[in-house]
Design an enzyme around this catalytic site. Structure first.
Site, PDB file in Angstrom:
ATOM      1  N   ASP A  56       0.867  -1.172   0.000  1.00  0.00           N
ATOM      2  CA  ASP A  56       0.000   0.000   0.000  1.00  0.00           C
ATOM      3  C   ASP A  56       0.906   1.224   0.000  1.00  0.00           C
ATOM      4  O   ASP A  56       1.562   1.529   1.005  1.00  0.00           O
ATOM      5  CB  ASP A  56      -0.900   0.002   1.241  1.00  0.00           C
ATOM      6  CG  ASP A  56      -1.884   1.170   1.231  1.00  0.00           C
ATOM      7  OD1 ASP A  56      -1.738   2.086   0.399  1.00  0.00           O
ATOM      8  OD2 ASP A  56      -2.799   1.165   2.084  1.00  0.00           O
ATOM      9  N   ASN A  79       4.442   5.184 -10.918  1.00  0.00           N
ATOM     10  CA  ASN A  79       3.278   5.148 -11.809  1.00  0.00           C
ATOM     11  C   ASN A  79       1.952   5.153 -11.051  1.00  0.00           C
ATOM     12  O   ASN A  79       0.947   5.623 -11.582  1.00  0.00           O
ATOM     13  CB  ASN A  79       3.358   3.890 -12.677  1.00  0.00           C
ATOM     14  CG  ASN A  79       2.037   3.572 -13.329  1.00  0.00           C
ATOM     15  OD1 ASN A  79       1.648   4.178 -14.320  1.00  0.00           O
ATOM     16  ND2 ASN A  79       1.307   2.612 -12.761  1.00  0.00           N
ATOM     17  N   TYR A 143      -6.624  15.648  -8.963  1.00  0.00           N
ATOM     18  CA  TYR A 143      -5.654  14.850  -9.726  1.00  0.00           C
ATOM     19  C   TYR A 143      -4.748  15.766 -10.537  1.00  0.00           C
ATOM     20  O   TYR A 143      -3.518  15.610 -10.533  1.00  0.00           O
ATOM     21  CB  TYR A 143      -6.412  13.890 -10.632  1.00  0.00           C
ATOM     22  CG  TYR A 143      -5.567  13.124 -11.617  1.00  0.00           C
ATOM     23  CD1 TYR A 143      -4.877  11.977 -11.236  1.00  0.00           C
ATOM     24  CD2 TYR A 143      -5.486  13.522 -12.955  1.00  0.00           C
ATOM     25  CE1 TYR A 143      -4.123  11.262 -12.145  1.00  0.00           C
ATOM     26  CE2 TYR A 143      -4.733  12.808 -13.873  1.00  0.00           C
ATOM     27  CZ  TYR A 143      -4.052  11.683 -13.466  1.00  0.00           C
ATOM     28  OH  TYR A 143      -3.307  10.975 -14.366  1.00  0.00           O
ATOM     29  N   GLY A 144      -5.328  16.738 -11.246  1.00  0.00           N
ATOM     30  CA  GLY A 144      -4.523  17.662 -12.033  1.00  0.00           C
ATOM     31  C   GLY A 144      -3.568  18.463 -11.172  1.00  0.00           C
ATOM     32  O   GLY A 144      -2.406  18.668 -11.529  1.00  0.00           O
ATOM     33  N   ALA A 145      -4.054  18.905 -10.009  1.00  0.00           N
ATOM     34  CA  ALA A 145      -3.181  19.659  -9.101  1.00  0.00           C
ATOM     35  C   ALA A 145      -2.030  18.796  -8.612  1.00  0.00           C
ATOM     36  O   ALA A 145      -0.881  19.259  -8.516  1.00  0.00           O
ATOM     37  CB  ALA A 145      -3.998  20.174  -7.916  1.00  0.00           C
ATOM     38  N   ALA A 146      -2.327  17.528  -8.310  1.00  0.00           N
ATOM     39  CA  ALA A 146      -1.272  16.624  -7.857  1.00  0.00           C
ATOM     40  C   ALA A 146      -0.241  16.382  -8.948  1.00  0.00           C
ATOM     41  O   ALA A 146       0.970  16.358  -8.683  1.00  0.00           O
ATOM     42  CB  ALA A 146      -1.885  15.299  -7.398  1.00  0.00           C
ATOM     43  N   LYS A 147      -0.688  16.204 -10.181  1.00  0.00           N
ATOM     44  CA  LYS A 147       0.238  15.952 -11.277  1.00  0.00           C
ATOM     45  C   LYS A 147       1.081  17.185 -11.583  1.00  0.00           C
ATOM     46  O   LYS A 147       2.261  17.067 -11.973  1.00  0.00           O
ATOM     47  CB  LYS A 147      -0.520  15.487 -12.519  1.00  0.00           C
ATOM     48  CG  LYS A 147      -1.130  14.101 -12.382  1.00  0.00           C
ATOM     49  CD  LYS A 147      -0.087  13.024 -12.138  1.00  0.00           C
ATOM     50  CE  LYS A 147      -0.681  11.633 -12.199  1.00  0.00           C
ATOM     51  NZ  LYS A 147       0.325  10.576 -11.939  1.00  0.00           N
TER      52      LYS A 147
END
Length: 252
Positions: A56, A79, A143-147
Site C-alpha cells: 500500500d 506510476n 488529480y490535475g493539481a497533484a500531477k
C-alpha cells in the site's frame, strides 16, 4: 524479493499491475530488466517476466520497509495514481485530499525510501505525470493539481540529487486502457476523442512503456529534470474549430 542477477538492472514500477503500469512493466521486462511491480492487489493475469510484491503506497512505514528489504535498485517508476471523476463542489475535501495523497505524496514517499539504493547505483526515477497537470482539469481537479506538483517535485529532486540520481517526468496524454470507457464512453466515444488528437489515436500502454525505458536508459544519460510529452501532439485548440474564419477549404 527478486534474486541477485548480475548484469541486469532491477526496476520497481509502482501500481504496475494493469493499464499503463502493466505496459511499463512489460516494456522494461522486454528490455531485459528484472522488474518488480507493487500494488495493493496482484494483477488479474500474471505478467511475463515480472514479479509482484503487495504494497500500500499510502502507508509510509510499509513503503520504507519494502525498499529496505531490497539490496539494490536501478530504476524507480512512480506510476501508481489515478482518480475517479469528481466535481469539486460535489465532493468533500477529505476525498480530494486522498487523491493528492496517492498521486503526489506517495511518489515522494517512495522516492525518499529508494534514494540511498538509487544513489549507490547512479540510477534514475521516472515520474508518470499527466497533461491534466498542465491544463485545467474539470472533474479531476485534485488529480490535475497533484500531477502539476509531481512535475515540479521531479525537477527539484533532479536538482538536489544530481549527479547521482536522474529524475524525469513522462507527461502522459490520453491512453486507451481497460478503464477508458469510464472516461470516454464506448467505442463511439473513444473514436470521437481519438479524432481530437493530432496523431489520430489514443496512446496504448506500450507507448508509455517505451518512453519510460528510454528515459531510464543510457541513451538519456544527460537528461534530468525534464518533462517528456507523450500525448500524440496534444489537443487541437477549441477556438480554432469555433472560429468562423481561416477554415480549411474542404473542396480542394
Amino acid at each position: 524479493m527478486p534474486g541477485e542477477r548480475p548484469g541486469r538492472r532491477l526496476v520497481v514500477v509502482t501500481g504496475g499491475t494493469k493499464g499503463v503500469g502493466a505496459g511499463i512493466a512489460r516494456a522494461f521486462a522486454e528490455a531485459g530488466d528484472e522488474v518488480v511491480v507493487c500494488a495493493r492487489r496482484p494483477p488479474q493475469a500474471p505478467l511475463d517476466g515480472v514479479e509482484f510484491a503487495p504494497l500500500d503506497l499510502r502507508d509510509p512505514p510499509a513503503v520504507r520497509a519494502f525498499f529496505g528489504r531490497l539490496t539494490r535498485l536501478d530504476v524507480l517508476v512512480n506510476n501508481a495514481g489515478g482518480a475517479p471523476h469528481r466535481l469539486l463542489a460535489g465532493t468533500e475535501a477529505e476525498r480530494h485530499a486522498r487523491v493528492i495523497d496517492l498521486n503526489l505524496v506517495a511518489p515522494l514517499t517512495a522516492s525518499l525510501a529508494a534514494y540511498d539504493l538509487l544513489k549507490r547505483a547512479r540510477g534514475s526515477i521516472v515520474m508518470i505525470g499527466s497533461v491534466s497537470g498542465t491544463r485545467p482539469s474539470p472533474g479531476t481537479a485534485a488529480y490535475g493539481a497533484a500531477k502539476a506538483g509531481l512535475e515540479n517535485l521531479a525537477r527539484s529532486m533532479a536538482a538536489e540529487w544530481a549527479p547521482e540520481v536522474r529524475v524525469n517526468t513522462l507527461v502522459v496524454g490520453m491512453v486507451r486502457t481497460e478503464l477508458s470507457h469510464l472516461h470516454y464512453g464506448g467505442e463511439d466515444g473513444i473514436e470521437a476523442v481519438s479524432r481530437t488528437v493530432p496523431l489520430g489515436r489514443l496512446a496504448v500502454p506500450t507507448d508509455i512503456g517505451r518512453a519510460a525505458v528510454f528515459l531510464a536508459s543510457d541513451a538519456a544519460a544527460y537528461i534530468t529534470g525534464a518533462g517528456l510529452l507523450v500525448h500524440g501532439g496534444g489537443e487541437r485548440p477549441a477556438f480554432l474549430d469555433a472560429a468562423t474564419v481561416n477554415k480549411p477549404d474542404r473542396e480542394h
